[in-house]
Design an enzyme around this catalytic site. Sequence first.
Site, PDB file in Angstrom:
ATOM      1  N   ASP A 107      27.997 -30.559 135.226  1.00 59.15           N
ATOM      2  CA  ASP A 107      28.234 -31.134 136.543  1.00 59.15           C
ATOM      3  C   ASP A 107      27.156 -32.175 136.840  1.00 59.15           C
ATOM      4  O   ASP A 107      26.175 -32.324 136.106  1.00 59.15           O
ATOM      5  CB  ASP A 107      28.220 -30.042 137.613  1.00 59.15           C
ATOM      6  CG  ASP A 107      29.329 -29.015 137.397  1.00 59.15           C
ATOM      7  OD1 ASP A 107      30.465 -29.436 137.132  1.00 59.15           O
ATOM      8  OD2 ASP A 107      29.039 -27.811 137.475  1.00 59.15           O
ATOM      9  N   HIS A 143      33.124 -32.562 131.857  1.00 57.36           N
ATOM     10  CA  HIS A 143      33.052 -31.975 133.195  1.00 57.36           C
ATOM     11  C   HIS A 143      33.520 -30.518 133.227  1.00 57.36           C
ATOM     12  O   HIS A 143      33.409 -29.848 134.260  1.00 57.36           O
ATOM     13  CB  HIS A 143      33.874 -32.805 134.190  1.00 57.36           C
ATOM     14  CG  HIS A 143      33.158 -33.043 135.486  1.00 57.36           C
ATOM     15  ND1 HIS A 143      32.373 -32.096 136.083  1.00 57.36           N
ATOM     16  CD2 HIS A 143      33.108 -34.126 136.304  1.00 57.36           C
ATOM     17  CE1 HIS A 143      31.867 -32.568 137.202  1.00 57.36           C
ATOM     18  NE2 HIS A 143      32.288 -33.812 137.366  1.00 57.36           N
TER      19      HIS A 143
END
Length: 455
Positions: free
Chosen positions: A430, A426
């Site tokens: 995304d 992350h």
Amino acid sequence: MSDVKGKEITMPQLAESLVQATIGKWLKQPGESFEAYEPICEVITDKVVAELPATEAGVMEQIIAQEGETVAVGAVICRVRREAAAVPADAGQANKPAAAQGSGQAPASSGQDMSGRYSPAVQRLAFEHGVDLTRLKGSGLGGRITRKDVLAAVESGASASAGGAGAGAQTPRQAEQPAQPGTAASAAPSNPLPDAAQVPVRHSGLHLADSPRIPTIEVEEAGRGETFIDVTPIRHTIASRMRQSVSEIPHAWTTIEVDVTNLVLLRNKVKDEFMRKEGFNLTYLAFVLKAVVNAIKDYPIMNSVWAVDKIIVKRDINLSLAVGTEDSVLTPVIKQADQKNIAGLAREIDELARKTREGRLRPDDMQGGTFTVNNTGSFGSILSYPIINYPQAAILTFESIVKKPVVINDMIAVRSMANMCLSLDHRILDGVICGRFLQRVKENLEGYTLDTKVY
């Protein structure tokens, strides 16, 4: 009195990016003799066990690096001595480098004369083709013999007649074992490694043996419920990498369902002809890899790594395959997968799976991966949450294909469905970009038709 010459053996650089390796097991103990090219120890790097062969016959004198110890490249791991009795009478040519050292010339390690130093890859290749390395002239730095020199010797027919005849019928591991006196040439080989004729394998994906090896278990005490299993160096490496991945990478995951009915029909149509032509099974994984590669081309950020102050997007698409053996998980790499068709990917899958089962993976086979695919469906999984193969940005699992009732145009139909799960870093990725990537993989898989070419 025999002429004795001591020599230090250092940790070689088995791969370009290797800076250290772990001593797995010493195959020769102090006082034991060995022949030229005979393995003296096992070295573990990147979860690969590689045998380190001797460059010449001699006797083990002193072991410096102990089993389980991690050693830097270039560090001394043992000392050996070369006795005159172990050197052939006609090997005057081979004795010249030693004499030169005694007369004050710089040793080979100084960068002047490298003709007597052979990499493990060169030695293994010479074994496979029965090439006498002492007869070759090296084209590498300092006269060092390279793989190209060995292959050129093979093409020109320079391999030893006796060695060449024998090596062609042996596997590299068999060729490394010294012949036992009194053993008939027709005797069955003592190779303990399983092969296709001995161990049945499942062909739904990357293969696992049906009869797993039982790990060595030490019972603590009669009547107690605890047992102890020694942590092997490979298992320790896996544990360290997994801990590093989950502690440094903020994991997130998402999954998608794919209709692979057309893929199943396509594979059923071409698999028998492919087997007759190629000699190995065409698995669903080859089609999956092709779909993933084409999706990465559209979304290259998936092919990246985190570098603190920047994100490095890799140009080559090198797919790591998570291959489960009975006692570990290895990730061999298909280099430049974007330049291969479905048949080429299937060939790479079969070769890497076979090398993994037989314990023949080299450090180079495990390095350079940029994106990992795990065929968890090969053992029946329908949903899994994979841990990212550090330092990559993502890992994708392809789950088991299951027939399900599906609503199509307000009607119920039976279709072949499969889940795909993506774990992502992350810091780099995304949900939007990963959702689009998965949708593209889904489109590619569902876009296969009976007219799709595998070549």
